[in-house]
Design a protein around this motif. Sequence first.
Motif, PDB file in Angstrom:
ATOM      1  N   ILE A 172       0.862  -1.189   0.000  1.00 55.72           N
ATOM      2  CA  ILE A 172       0.000   0.000   0.000  1.00 55.72           C
ATOM      3  C   ILE A 172       0.893   1.231   0.000  1.00 55.72           C
ATOM      4  O   ILE A 172       1.768   1.368   0.846  1.00 55.72           O
ATOM      5  CB  ILE A 172      -0.913   0.037   1.247  1.00 55.72           C
ATOM      6  N   THR A 173       0.673   2.133  -0.961  1.00 57.90           N
ATOM      7  CA  THR A 173       1.392   3.410  -0.969  1.00 57.90           C
ATOM      8  C   THR A 173       0.372   4.535  -1.112  1.00 57.90           C
ATOM      9  O   THR A 173      -0.568   4.422  -1.888  1.00 57.90           O
ATOM     10  CB  THR A 173       2.403   3.499  -2.126  1.00 57.90           C
ATOM     11  N   GLY A 174       0.582   5.597  -0.345  1.00 57.14           N
ATOM     12  CA  GLY A 174      -0.339   6.725  -0.439  1.00 57.14           C
ATOM     13  C   GLY A 174      -0.855   7.129   0.931  1.00 57.14           C
ATOM     14  O   GLY A 174      -0.503   6.546   1.957  1.00 57.14           O
ATOM     15  N   ASP A 175      -1.701   8.126   0.937  1.00 62.32           N
ATOM     16  CA  ASP A 175      -2.231   8.719   2.154  1.00 62.32           C
ATOM     17  C   ASP A 175      -3.305   7.831   2.778  1.00 62.32           C
ATOM     18  O   ASP A 175      -4.296   7.491   2.128  1.00 62.32           O
ATOM     19  CB  ASP A 175      -2.806  10.099   1.819  1.00 62.32           C
ATOM     20  N   TYR A 176      -3.105   7.465   4.032  1.00 63.94           N
ATOM     21  CA  TYR A 176      -4.051   6.586   4.726  1.00 63.94           C
ATOM     22  C   TYR A 176      -5.454   7.188   4.743  1.00 63.94           C
ATOM     23  O   TYR A 176      -6.448   6.507   4.465  1.00 63.94           O
ATOM     24  CB  TYR A 176      -3.562   6.327   6.154  1.00 63.94           C
ATOM     25  N   PHE A 177      -5.558   8.476   5.070  1.00 67.06           N
ATOM     26  CA  PHE A 177      -6.871   9.102   5.150  1.00 67.06           C
ATOM     27  C   PHE A 177      -7.517   9.235   3.765  1.00 67.06           C
ATOM     28  O   PHE A 177      -8.736   9.179   3.640  1.00 67.06           O
ATOM     29  CB  PHE A 177      -6.782  10.454   5.857  1.00 67.06           C
ATOM     30  N   GLY A 178      -6.688   9.376   2.735  1.00 65.91           N
ATOM     31  CA  GLY A 178      -7.220   9.360   1.375  1.00 65.91           C
ATOM     32  C   GLY A 178      -7.851   8.019   1.056  1.00 65.91           C
ATOM     33  O   GLY A 178      -8.900   7.944   0.411  1.00 65.91           O
ATOM     34  N   ILE A 179      -7.225   6.945   1.530  1.00 65.79           N
ATOM     35  CA  ILE A 179      -7.779   5.610   1.313  1.00 65.79           C
ATOM     36  C   ILE A 179      -9.114   5.473   2.050  1.00 65.79           C
ATOM     37  O   ILE A 179     -10.045   4.826   1.555  1.00 65.79           O
ATOM     38  CB  ILE A 179      -6.775   4.527   1.773  1.00 65.79           C
ATOM     39  N   LEU A 180      -9.235   6.117   3.202  1.00 69.42           N
ATOM     40  CA  LEU A 180     -10.504   6.098   3.933  1.00 69.42           C
ATOM     41  C   LEU A 180     -11.554   7.000   3.278  1.00 69.42           C
ATOM     42  O   LEU A 180     -12.725   6.940   3.644  1.00 69.42           O
ATOM     43  CB  LEU A 180     -10.294   6.539   5.385  1.00 69.42           C
ATOM     44  N   GLY A 181     -11.131   7.826   2.309  1.00 72.19           N
ATOM     45  CA  GLY A 181     -12.093   8.630   1.558  1.00 72.19           C
ATOM     46  C   GLY A 181     -12.077  10.114   1.843  1.00 72.19           C
ATOM     47  O   GLY A 181     -12.886  10.856   1.286  1.00 72.19           O
ATOM     48  N   LEU A 182     -11.140  10.577   2.700  1.00 66.14           N
ATOM     49  CA  LEU A 182     -11.092  12.008   3.007  1.00 66.14           C
ATOM     50  C   LEU A 182      -9.651  12.426   3.272  1.00 66.14           C
ATOM     51  O   LEU A 182      -9.168  12.328   4.405  1.00 66.14           O
ATOM     52  CB  LEU A 182     -11.953  12.322   4.236  1.00 66.14           C
ATOM     53  N   PRO A 183      -8.918  12.896   2.238  1.00 66.15           N
ATOM     54  CA  PRO A 183      -7.547  13.385   2.467  1.00 66.15           C
ATOM     55  C   PRO A 183      -7.589  14.463   3.545  1.00 66.15           C
ATOM     56  O   PRO A 183      -8.259  15.474   3.393  1.00 66.15           O
ATOM     57  CB  PRO A 183      -7.151  13.965   1.100  1.00 66.15           C
ATOM     58  N   LEU A 184      -6.874  14.240   4.634  1.00 70.53           N
ATOM     59  CA  LEU A 184      -7.138  15.021   5.833  1.00 70.53           C
ATOM     60  C   LEU A 184      -6.104  16.085   6.163  1.00 70.53           C
ATOM     61  O   LEU A 184      -6.460  17.181   6.614  1.00 70.53           O
ATOM     62  CB  LEU A 184      -7.265  14.062   7.021  1.00 70.53           C
ATOM     63  N   THR A 185      -4.822  15.815   5.967  1.00 73.56           N
ATOM     64  CA  THR A 185      -3.810  16.736   6.487  1.00 73.56           C
ATOM     65  C   THR A 185      -3.893  18.115   5.836  1.00 73.56           C
ATOM     66  O   THR A 185      -3.845  19.135   6.518  1.00 73.56           O
ATOM     67  CB  THR A 185      -2.396  16.147   6.347  1.00 73.56           C
ATOM     68  N   GLY A 186      -4.034  18.170   4.526  1.00 75.33           N
ATOM     69  CA  GLY A 186      -4.174  19.457   3.844  1.00 75.33           C
ATOM     70  C   GLY A 186      -5.453  20.171   4.246  1.00 75.33           C
ATOM     71  O   GLY A 186      -5.479  21.399   4.402  1.00 75.33           O
ATOM     72  N   LEU A 187      -6.532  19.405   4.414  1.00 78.93           N
ATOM     73  CA  LEU A 187      -7.809  19.984   4.828  1.00 78.93           C
ATOM     74  C   LEU A 187      -7.690  20.609   6.218  1.00 78.93           C
ATOM     75  O   LEU A 187      -8.193  21.715   6.453  1.00 78.93           O
ATOM     76  CB  LEU A 187      -8.893  18.903   4.822  1.00 78.93           C
ATOM     77  N   LEU A 188      -7.017  19.933   7.123  1.00 79.54           N
ATOM     78  CA  LEU A 188      -6.837  20.485   8.472  1.00 79.54           C
ATOM     79  C   LEU A 188      -6.032  21.780   8.434  1.00 79.54           C
ATOM     80  O   LEU A 188      -6.334  22.737   9.157  1.00 79.54           O
ATOM     81  CB  LEU A 188      -6.143  19.462   9.379  1.00 79.54           C
ATOM     82  N   GLU A 189      -5.002  21.815   7.586  1.00 78.68           N
ATOM     83  CA  GLU A 189      -4.204  23.040   7.449  1.00 78.68           C
ATOM     84  C   GLU A 189      -5.064  24.191   6.935  1.00 78.68           C
ATOM     85  O   GLU A 189      -4.984  25.328   7.430  1.00 78.68           O
ATOM     86  CB  GLU A 189      -3.034  22.781   6.489  1.00 78.68           C
ATOM     87  N   PHE A 190      -5.927  23.902   5.965  1.00 80.69           N
ATOM     88  CA  PHE A 190      -6.836  24.930   5.449  1.00 80.69           C
ATOM     89  C   PHE A 190      -7.774  25.423   6.549  1.00 80.69           C
ATOM     90  O   PHE A 190      -7.969  26.635   6.720  1.00 80.69           O
ATOM     91  CB  PHE A 190      -7.639  24.383   4.270  1.00 80.69           C
ATOM     92  N   LEU A 191      -8.351  24.487   7.304  1.00 83.90           N
ATOM     93  CA  LEU A 191      -9.298  24.872   8.366  1.00 83.90           C
ATOM     94  C   LEU A 191      -8.609  25.675   9.472  1.00 83.90           C
ATOM     95  O   LEU A 191      -9.214  26.578  10.055  1.00 83.90           O
ATOM     96  CB  LEU A 191      -9.963  23.620   8.944  1.00 83.90           C
ATOM     97  N   ARG A 192      -7.335  25.377   9.739  1.00 85.97           N
ATOM     98  CA  ARG A 192      -6.582  26.197  10.706  1.00 85.97           C
ATOM     99  C   ARG A 192      -6.469  27.632  10.185  1.00 85.97           C
ATOM    100  O   ARG A 192      -6.623  28.592  10.930  1.00 85.97           O
ATOM    101  CB  ARG A 192      -5.203  25.600  10.958  1.00 85.97           C
ATOM    102  N   GLY A 193      -6.179  27.766   8.915  1.00 91.60           N
ATOM    103  CA  GLY A 193      -6.050  29.089   8.313  1.00 91.60           C
ATOM    104  C   GLY A 193      -7.341  29.874   8.335  1.00 91.60           C
ATOM    105  O   GLY A 193      -7.322  31.115   8.330  1.00 91.60           O
ATOM    106  N   GLU A 194      -8.471  29.165   8.383  1.00 93.24           N
ATOM    107  CA  GLU A 194      -9.783  29.827   8.413  1.00 93.24           C
ATOM    108  C   GLU A 194     -10.280  30.080   9.834  1.00 93.24           C
ATOM    109  O   GLU A 194     -11.390  30.565  10.028  1.00 93.24           O
ATOM    110  CB  GLU A 194     -10.808  28.973   7.660  1.00 93.24           C
ATOM    111  N   GLY A 195      -9.469  29.701  10.821  1.00 96.84           N
ATOM    112  CA  GLY A 195      -9.856  29.930  12.214  1.00 96.84           C
ATOM    113  C   GLY A 195     -10.764  28.881  12.809  1.00 96.84           C
ATOM    114  O   GLY A 195     -11.268  29.048  13.933  1.00 96.84           O
ATOM    115  N   VAL A 196     -11.011  27.785  12.078  1.00 98.56           N
ATOM    116  CA  VAL A 196     -11.868  26.708  12.597  1.00 98.56           C
ATOM    117  C   VAL A 196     -11.121  25.904  13.655  1.00 98.56           C
ATOM    118  O   VAL A 196     -11.699  25.474  14.657  1.00 98.56           O
ATOM    119  CB  VAL A 196     -12.316  25.782  11.438  1.00 98.56           C
ATOM    120  N   LEU A 197      -9.820  25.694  13.449  1.00 96.14           N
ATOM    121  CA  LEU A 197      -8.983  24.950  14.385  1.00 96.14           C
ATOM    122  C   LEU A 197      -7.875  25.855  14.910  1.00 96.14           C
ATOM    123  O   LEU A 197      -7.489  26.816  14.245  1.00 96.14           O
ATOM    124  CB  LEU A 197      -8.356  23.727  13.674  1.00 96.14           C
TER     125      LEU A 197
END
Length: 199
Positions: A172-197
Motif C-alpha cells: 500500500i502506498t499513499g495517504d491513509y486518510f485518502g484511502i478512507l475517503g477524506l484526504p485530511l492533512t491538507g484539509l486540516l491546514e486549510f481549516l486552521r487558516g480559516e480559524g476553525v482549528l
Amino acid sequence: MKAPNVILASRSAARSVVLRGAGVPFEPADSGLDEDILKTRMLAEGAGPAAIAAALAREKALAVSHLRPGLVIGADQTLDFEGRLHDKPPTLEAAANRLWAMRGRRHALHAAVAVASSGEIVWETLSTAELVMRDFSQAFLDAYIAAEGEALLGSVGAYRLEGPGVQLFSEITGDYFGILGLPLTGLLEFLRGEGVLLP
C-alpha cells in the motif's frame, strides 16, 4: 471573530468518523447531488476516474454551499482498476467477484476533497493511493465476505482498511486518510487558516 460553520456535504459514515476523530466541529448535510448523472456524462466525455472524483467533490460542496452559509466540505472517492472507473458493488456476490478480479494486481484509489463558501470553491485537493492485493485463497475470500457482510457494499473497493480488509493487501502506498475517503492533512491546514482549528 467567530469561526465559520463547517458542513460536511456527505452521507458517508466513514468520512464523518474521520472528521470527528480529528476534532473538527461540523454538521452533516446531504448534497442531494445525483452522482450517476454526472459520472455518466463525464465518462461519455472521456474523463478518467481521478477527474470524476474531483468533479464530484466540487459539485457536492457547491450544491450545499448555495443553500447554507459556512465552509462546505465535499468529498468523493473513485476506484481505478485497469483504467476503468468502478462503483460500489451492488451485492456481496459482485463484491466477491471484484475482489477476486483484483487479486494479485494493482489498483488506485482517487480521493478528492473540495471546500466551498458562498457558492465558490475556495480550496481543493486530490490524493491518489496505489494498492496491491495479495494472492489470497478462495477460502480466505469466503471467510472475509462472511465476516464483513453488508459493510463491504459501502466501499468502492469492497474493503475497509481500518478493519479486516487490510489483510487483502501485500503493498500500500499513499495517504491513509485518502484511502478512507477524506484526504485530511491538507484539509486540516486549510481549516486552521480559516480559524476553525487552533494554529
